[in-house]
Design a protein around this motif. Structure first.
Motif, PDB file in Angstrom:
ATOM      1  N   LEU A 184       0.830  -1.205   0.000  1.00  0.00           N
ATOM      2  CA  LEU A 184       0.000   0.000   0.000  1.00  0.00           C
ATOM      3  C   LEU A 184       0.864   1.255   0.000  1.00  0.00           C
ATOM      4  O   LEU A 184       0.584   2.227  -0.719  1.00  0.00           O
ATOM      5  N   ALA A 185       1.925   1.239   0.792  1.00  0.00           N
ATOM      6  CA  ALA A 185       2.807   2.407   0.864  1.00  0.00           C
ATOM      7  C   ALA A 185       3.533   2.630  -0.459  1.00  0.00           C
ATOM      8  O   ALA A 185       3.656   3.774  -0.934  1.00  0.00           O
ATOM      9  N   ASP A 186       4.014   1.549  -1.072  1.00  0.00           N
ATOM     10  CA  ASP A 186       4.746   1.676  -2.339  1.00  0.00           C
ATOM     11  C   ASP A 186       3.839   2.180  -3.459  1.00  0.00           C
ATOM     12  O   ASP A 186       4.290   2.899  -4.362  1.00  0.00           O
ATOM     13  N   ALA A 187       2.550   1.813  -3.397  1.00  0.00           N
ATOM     14  CA  ALA A 187       1.615   2.251  -4.437  1.00  0.00           C
ATOM     15  C   ALA A 187       1.022   3.620  -4.128  1.00  0.00           C
ATOM     16  O   ALA A 187       0.420   4.246  -5.004  1.00  0.00           O
ATOM     17  N   GLY A 188       1.162   4.082  -2.893  1.00  0.00           N
ATOM     18  CA  GLY A 188       0.582   5.362  -2.507  1.00  0.00           C
ATOM     19  C   GLY A 188      -0.927   5.324  -2.342  1.00  0.00           C
ATOM     20  O   GLY A 188      -1.617   6.308  -2.612  1.00  0.00           O
ATOM     21  N   TRP A 189      -1.441   4.180  -1.860  1.00  0.00           N
ATOM     22  CA  TRP A 189      -2.889   4.013  -1.678  1.00  0.00           C
ATOM     23  C   TRP A 189      -3.184   4.022  -0.182  1.00  0.00           C
ATOM     24  O   TRP A 189      -2.777   3.122   0.549  1.00  0.00           O
ATOM     25  N   ASP A 190      -3.893   5.018   0.287  1.00  0.00           N
ATOM     26  CA  ASP A 190      -4.120   5.210   1.715  1.00  0.00           C
ATOM     27  C   ASP A 190      -5.426   4.538   2.146  1.00  0.00           C
ATOM     28  O   ASP A 190      -6.489   5.157   2.153  1.00  0.00           O
ATOM     29  N   VAL A 191      -5.333   3.276   2.509  1.00  0.00           N
ATOM     30  CA  VAL A 191      -6.488   2.507   2.986  1.00  0.00           C
ATOM     31  C   VAL A 191      -6.055   1.731   4.220  1.00  0.00           C
ATOM     32  O   VAL A 191      -5.012   1.075   4.202  1.00  0.00           O
ATOM     33  N   PRO A 192      -6.810   1.781   5.326  1.00  0.00           N
ATOM     34  CA  PRO A 192      -6.429   1.011   6.521  1.00  0.00           C
ATOM     35  C   PRO A 192      -6.505  -0.486   6.255  1.00  0.00           C
ATOM     36  O   PRO A 192      -7.362  -0.960   5.500  1.00  0.00           O
ATOM     37  N   ALA A 193      -5.583  -1.236   6.882  1.00  0.00           N
ATOM     38  CA  ALA A 193      -5.535  -2.686   6.689  1.00  0.00           C
ATOM     39  C   ALA A 193      -5.275  -3.368   8.021  1.00  0.00           C
ATOM     40  O   ALA A 193      -4.499  -2.883   8.850  1.00  0.00           O
ATOM     41  N   VAL A 194      -5.951  -4.502   8.234  1.00  0.00           N
ATOM     42  CA  VAL A 194      -5.723  -5.346   9.409  1.00  0.00           C
ATOM     43  C   VAL A 194      -5.673  -6.793   8.928  1.00  0.00           C
ATOM     44  O   VAL A 194      -6.016  -7.098   7.781  1.00  0.00           O
ATOM     45  N   ALA A 195      -5.235  -7.689   9.810  1.00  0.00           N
ATOM     46  CA  ALA A 195      -5.161  -9.112   9.465  1.00  0.00           C
ATOM     47  C   ALA A 195      -5.903  -9.927  10.515  1.00  0.00           C
ATOM     48  O   ALA A 195      -6.057  -9.495  11.663  1.00  0.00           O
ATOM     49  N   LEU A 196      -6.359 -11.104  10.105  1.00  0.00           N
ATOM     50  CA  LEU A 196      -7.040 -12.021  11.025  1.00  0.00           C
ATOM     51  C   LEU A 196      -6.406 -13.391  10.874  1.00  0.00           C
ATOM     52  O   LEU A 196      -6.507 -14.025   9.823  1.00  0.00           O
ATOM     53  N   ALA A 197      -5.716 -13.832  11.934  1.00  0.00           N
ATOM     54  CA  ALA A 197      -5.051 -15.131  11.911  1.00  0.00           C
ATOM     55  C   ALA A 197      -6.060 -16.234  12.203  1.00  0.00           C
ATOM     56  O   ALA A 197      -6.962 -16.066  13.019  1.00  0.00           O
TER      57      ALA A 197
END
Length: 623
Positions: free
Chosen positions: A509-522
């Motif tokens: 996301l940072a490399d593409a410049g796309w500002d969207v929150p992200a989380v993960a679920l194990a």
């Protein structure tokens, strides 16, 4: 209602299959079905026809009912139109309906496909749930009046009355299944006139469709046991019929009776698919004309109780009721749900007729169960089969009544997001030791799957989960930033995995410049991983359930695509004469790998569609 009011109401509706109702002062004026309730209702904001415009202007409320499938929506719409006779619906005048399967209440029951089961039951169908004359509401200390059956013998099938299953939409498949049941269990299909006064079995006995109880070729106890096996099949136990069919198919194949084996295979396919959506059966025990199904969704100090009502095996009504839950007390969700049901049942049925049976999502208090038993009401918590499916549907409607919007708001608060995450996209990667690597990108809107927003991506083959997740998220992010993706930006990205997968996704996301929150679920411990830390939410948290649904769907979609890609890769089978792409796919799905095909016998290979004796022998010699 004007267009703005319709749009406002539509925004509150789920993006699920189901039925919607336009109402005028509590009177239903129009019933419709939809694959996506929200989109369909929104279309009424600007109606094209004059008749529909008048209907919308006259309506003052819009209600809805969620179903699991489009087929259920179709059947429920038909039943609601018959029940309410809305003035703006096209209504059939002949009162025909979808076919049902009935086991009659004779001493030796017969099986039949009918549109009007049991004339006596049909006459009672319009008389309301209280036609049996039973008391209303909780007892006043007199113990209640139990329902009787006229002194019929307890072990006779006719003490239950006819058993009805349905409705069904695919009459051809129903006919195949009924014939297979008769061939397996020998249940009679003849009329009473033909059954009476016979001195020798009829042709059905000679061709294996009946065990001829009319002439005593089978004793009554054995015949009734066979009838019970048929009932078990219609109540969801597919193996009762599928297992003997499969054994017979394998026997025919081993004896080289290939035409018969192919016929049995087709019949087995119809049987195994019967309870997967083609039938949509709702079972009805013979003495249970009216059945209510209650499901509860808890949310803090409030609850929603959804009630489904079935008459003569047909689902005809749905209601939702808001219930206040006292603060404090037991924190166990099952105990709290049972307490809600215990309070709801006596209050709701105080001024209403009790049904013949009540199905619960959780067990209410013993005091309530004792009262229902005294009133002759069968109360149960189904664990499997069609009754359990009805309870799940009631729970789904209860959750849509109140929980979903609150769950998304709770998710916003728990993750400290700027806005309610109404649109969530889930990502997962699937591969086999670095081969046939694929990624999935699924979309959820307001807690429900938006399948029009599903995407999938074939990735470079490598056995590196973090790098694969980076490539998948980077692909989505680049398309969004460059304006090449026609979907709206999500409010939240959910990554299937742990801290490593989330770190790779955030880097993309940072490399593409796309500002969207992200989380993960194990998966293992159901831990929610965020940039700020890891959370272990309670297993009954509604906002956790939202993330679990997204994660599970992303995983399912990725695995399915991986299986397709895996079957498409080049294998040694490509060099075998007579093996095309479809046959190769069937072989790999049947035996799992080329090694599995190599170890299979000629007889086993010939069980695969498209593989004859010569091809099977060629496979063995080449591999």
């Amino acid at each position: 209602m004007d267009g703005d009011a319709v749009r406002e109401r539509a925004n509150e509706l789920p993006r699920e299959p189901g039925v919607y109702q336009f109402e005028d002062g509590g009177t239903v004026v129009y019933v419709g079905k939809a694959v996506d309730i929200r989109d369909r209702v929104r279309s009424y904001a600007d109606p094209r026809g004059r008749r529909i415009r008048r209907m919308v202007e006259r309506a003052d409320a819009i209600d809805y009912s969620v179903t699991d499938t489009e087929t259920q929506a179709l059947l429920l719409e038909a039943n609601l139109i018959k029940r309410f006779q809305p003035r703006y619906n096209v209504r059939l005048k002949d009162d025909k309906s979808y076919p049902l399967v009935q086991l009659t209440d004779h001493e030796y029951p017969r099986i039949e496909i009918t549109r009007d089961p049991d004339p006596e039951a049909t006459a009672r169908r319009g008389a309301g749930r209280g036609s049996g004359g039973r008391r209303r509401g909780p007892p006043r200390g007199d113990g209640g009046a139990a329902r009787g059956n006229g002194g019929a013998v307890a072990d006779s099938p006719n003490t239950r009355g006819p058993r009805v299953f349905g409705p069904f939409t695919n009459k051809t498949r129903v006919e195949i299944v009924v014939k297979a049941l008769r061939e397996t269990y020998g249940v009679r299909g003849c009329s009473d006139h033909k059954f009476a006064n016979r001195d020798r079995p009829c042709l059905d006995y000679d061709i294996g469709l009946c065990t001829a109880p009319c002439t005593g070729e089978i004793d009554r106890g054995s015949y009734v046991a066979d009838v019970e096996s048929v009932v078990r099949f219609f109540e969801g136990e597919t193996g009762v019929l599928a297992d003997p069919l499969r054994r017979e198919m394998e026997r025919a194949a081993s004896q080289r009776e290939f035409e018969r084996a192919a016929n049995l295979r087709d019949r087995l396919d119809a049987v195994e698919g019967f309870h997967g959506g083609a039938g949509e059966a709702v079972s009805s025990r013979g003495d249970e004309r009216a059945v209510d199904v209650l499901g509860v969704a808890l949310e803090g100090d409030s609850a929603t109780v959804a009630r489904l009502h079935s008459e003569s095996g047909q689902l005809v009504e749905r209601e939702r009721h808001a219930v206040s839950v006292p603060e404090g007390g037991d924190t166990n969700i099952d105990t709290r749900t049972g307490a809600v049901l215990s309070a709801f049942v006596p209050q709701y049925y105080a001024e209403r007729d009790l049904p013949d049976a009540l199905l619960f999502s959780e067990r209410p208090d013993e005091e309530v169960l004792d009262w229902l038993d005294a009133e002759g009401v069968s109360a149960r918590v189904p664990g499997a089969g069609r009754e359990a499916t009805l309870v799940d549907l009631a729970l789904k409607n209860a959750r849509w009544g109140a929980s979903e919007p609150d769950a998304l708001a709770a998710l916003r608060d728990a993750l400290d997001l700027d806005a309610v995450p109404r649109r969530i996209e889930g990502f997962d990667v699937s591969h086999a030791q670095g081969s046939a690597v694929v990624g999935s990108d699924v979309s959820f809107e307001d807690g429900s799957a938006d399948k029009s927003g599903y995407r999938r991506k074939k990735l470079d083959d490598r056995n590196d989960d973090y790098a694969n997740m980076y490539d998948l998220v980077r692909w989505r992010a680049d398309r969004a930033v460059e304006g090449r993706d026609d979907r709206p930006d999500p409010d939240l990205l959910l990554i299937d995995g742990g801290a490593g997968q989330l770190s790779a996704a955030r880097e993309a996301l940072a490399d593409a410049g796309w500002d969207v929150p992200a989380v993960a679920l194990a998966k293992d411990e159901e831990l929610v991983v965020t940039p700020r830390g890891t959370y272990d939410w309670p297993s009954d948290a509604a906002h956790l359930h939202v993330l679990q649904r997204v994660r599970d769907e992303a995983h399912r979609f990725a695995v399915r695509y991986h299986q397709t890609v895996r079957d498409d890769v080049s294998t040694e089978l490509d060099n075998v004469p007579g093996i095309g792409p479809e046959t190769r796919r069937r072989l790999l799905r049947r035996f799992g790998s080329v090694e599995g095909v190599r170890e299979a016998s000629v007889a086993e290979l010939r069980e695969v569609e498209g593989v004859g004796e010569k091809t099977a022998e060629t496979l063995q010699s080449r591999l």
